[in-house]
Write a protein that holds these residues in place. Structure first.
Motif, PDB file in Angstrom:
ATOM      1  N   LYS A  77       0.833  -1.199   0.000  1.00  0.00           N
ATOM      2  CA  LYS A  77       0.000   0.000   0.000  1.00  0.00           C
ATOM      3  C   LYS A  77       0.881   1.267   0.000  1.00  0.00           C
ATOM      4  O   LYS A  77       0.574   2.244  -0.702  1.00  0.00           O
ATOM      5  N   ASP A  78       1.977   1.241   0.764  1.00  0.00           N
ATOM      6  CA  ASP A  78       2.884   2.387   0.795  1.00  0.00           C
ATOM      7  C   ASP A  78       3.469   2.669  -0.593  1.00  0.00           C
ATOM      8  O   ASP A  78       3.687   3.832  -0.962  1.00  0.00           O
ATOM      9  N   THR A 110       2.015   2.162  -3.364  1.00  0.00           N
ATOM     10  CA  THR A 110       0.957   2.431  -4.354  1.00  0.00           C
ATOM     11  C   THR A 110      -0.005   3.513  -3.877  1.00  0.00           C
ATOM     12  O   THR A 110      -1.210   3.443  -4.129  1.00  0.00           O
ATOM     13  N   ASP A 111       0.549   4.495  -3.201  1.00  0.00           N
ATOM     14  CA  ASP A 111      -0.240   5.655  -2.744  1.00  0.00           C
ATOM     15  C   ASP A 111      -1.434   5.249  -1.898  1.00  0.00           C
ATOM     16  O   ASP A 111      -2.500   5.881  -1.943  1.00  0.00           O
ATOM     17  N   GLY A 112      -1.263   4.165  -1.138  1.00  0.00           N
ATOM     18  CA  GLY A 112      -2.300   3.727  -0.228  1.00  0.00           C
ATOM     19  C   GLY A 112      -3.423   2.931  -0.868  1.00  0.00           C
ATOM     20  O   GLY A 112      -4.347   2.491  -0.178  1.00  0.00           O
ATOM     21  N   ARG A 136      -6.110  -3.297  -4.909  1.00  0.00           N
ATOM     22  CA  ARG A 136      -7.008  -2.142  -4.749  1.00  0.00           C
ATOM     23  C   ARG A 136      -8.445  -2.521  -5.120  1.00  0.00           C
ATOM     24  O   ARG A 136      -8.662  -3.476  -5.885  1.00  0.00           O
TER      25      ARG A 136
END
Length: 340
Positions: free
Chosen positions: A226-227, A229-231, A255
């Motif tokens: 997630k870090d 991939t912009d959360g 996602r």
């Protein structure tokens, strides 16, 4: 002929087996050029799957056609061929839809056992694909990889919707996961995150196309993806292990609206309905329809565009098959090739 037989967990022997013969008119007999040990062969080796008496082993194979049944039309003796780990007729509605591993007449090659000097291949016309010529020896490992791990990793990457502009994560750094990395790169993925804790496999993954490495597992691994991939999580994830932890790690790293291509042989996986419902994630996978991809994969290998044979980091003669199993079980080898 000599062939590998498993008697019990940890007990693999190479012994004399009956010579294969034409049973059905759609059969072919191959002289095996190379075979190998699959990660799924380790489940019974470790006692996680039952071994019911002496069982022939192996489902990956390349070789030379020695004999064909009277109904075989597309093959002749002397051709070098690559086959899938499921025999399929190629004509049923499921095969025509591209899911040959679920053919209505499918025959699992593992029940026949391809870790042997010769092998009977049912439904030969629908199962085997000939190479343009007898290949040079250095291409044999890559062609053998196409029989399972490359085709399986490719299917997983396709199911994960790998393509231009997309971020793909790969859960599992065995031969299938590494081939998933290669496939995602070939399919045009912009970013490929491999989840691996082993330095040698991380290095090979980077050489095959990985752009990022996540060494953490479970929730920590998900957080790291997630870090990166912009959360949001990856657009698609390849799941190439088959455990509860790996499947949940794959789903949670994806996602909303993303895709999980799962090809790890499932052992004890149970999906929480509520979490799955609210994830918005697509799931697609199962036994890879390798036969769908073989013509394209063989061409890429023949043109030396890809070199999936690099996943074989141990080569031993068929007589030493037990050592191949031990080396893979102990993680001294990613994948072991057996010369015949």
């Amino acid at each position: 002929m000599r062939g590998v037989v498993m008697y019990a967990p940890g007990d693999v022997r190479v012994e004399e087996r009956a010579e294969p013969t034409i049973v059905e008119p759609t059969d072919a007999i191959l002289r095996t050029a190379a075979t190998c040990v699959c990660g799924s062969d380790l489940w019974p080796w470790r006692g996680i799957e039952d071994v019911t008496g002496p069982s022939p082993m192996g489902h990956e194979y390349v070789g030379v056609v020695e004999e064909v049944g009277s109904a075989v039309r597309g093959l002749v003796p002397g051709q070098f061929v690559v086959g899938s780990f499921f025999a399929s007729d190629g004509t049923c509605e499921i095969c025509r839809a591209g899911y040959q591993s679920r053919c209505v007449n499918a025959v699992p090659m593992g029940a026949i056992g391809t870790q042997a000097e010769r092998v009977r291949v049912p439904l030969a016309d629908g199962t085997l694909v000939a190479t343009p010529d007898v290949p040079p020896q250095d291409l044999v490992p890559s062609l053998l990889a196409a029989s399972d791990v490359l085709g399986t990793g490719w299917f997983a990457a396709v199911a994960a919707q790998a393509g231009p502009g997309r971020t793909i994560a790969v859960v599992g750094d065995g031969a299938v996961g590494l081939c998933g990395v290669l496939a995602a790169r070939q399919l045009g993925a912009e970013r490929i995150i491999v989840m691996s804790r082993h330095a040698d496999r991380q290095a090979l993954a980077r050489e095959l196309g990985a752009t990022d490495v996540v060494a953490e597992r479970g929730d920590e691994g998900v957080a790291h993806v997630k870090d990166l991939t912009d959360g949001l999580g990856a657009h698609g994830v390849v799941e190439a292990v088959g455990t509860q932890e790996s499947m949940m790690q794959a789903i949670r790293s994806t996602r909303p609206g993303g895709y999980v291509g799962y090809v790890g042989v499932s052992h004890g996986v149970s999906l929480p309905g509520g979490e799955l419902f609210f994830s918005g994630v697509h799931l697609h996978g199962g036994p890879a329809p390798v036969r769908r991809f073989l013509p394209d994969l063989i061409d890429r290998i023949w043109q030396r565009e890809i070199d999936p044979g690099r996943v074989f980091d141990l080569t031993v003669p068929l007589a030493d098959a037990a050592e191949a199993y031990r080396a893979m079980d102990e993680r001294r080898a990613i994948k072991a090739l057996l010369t015949v």
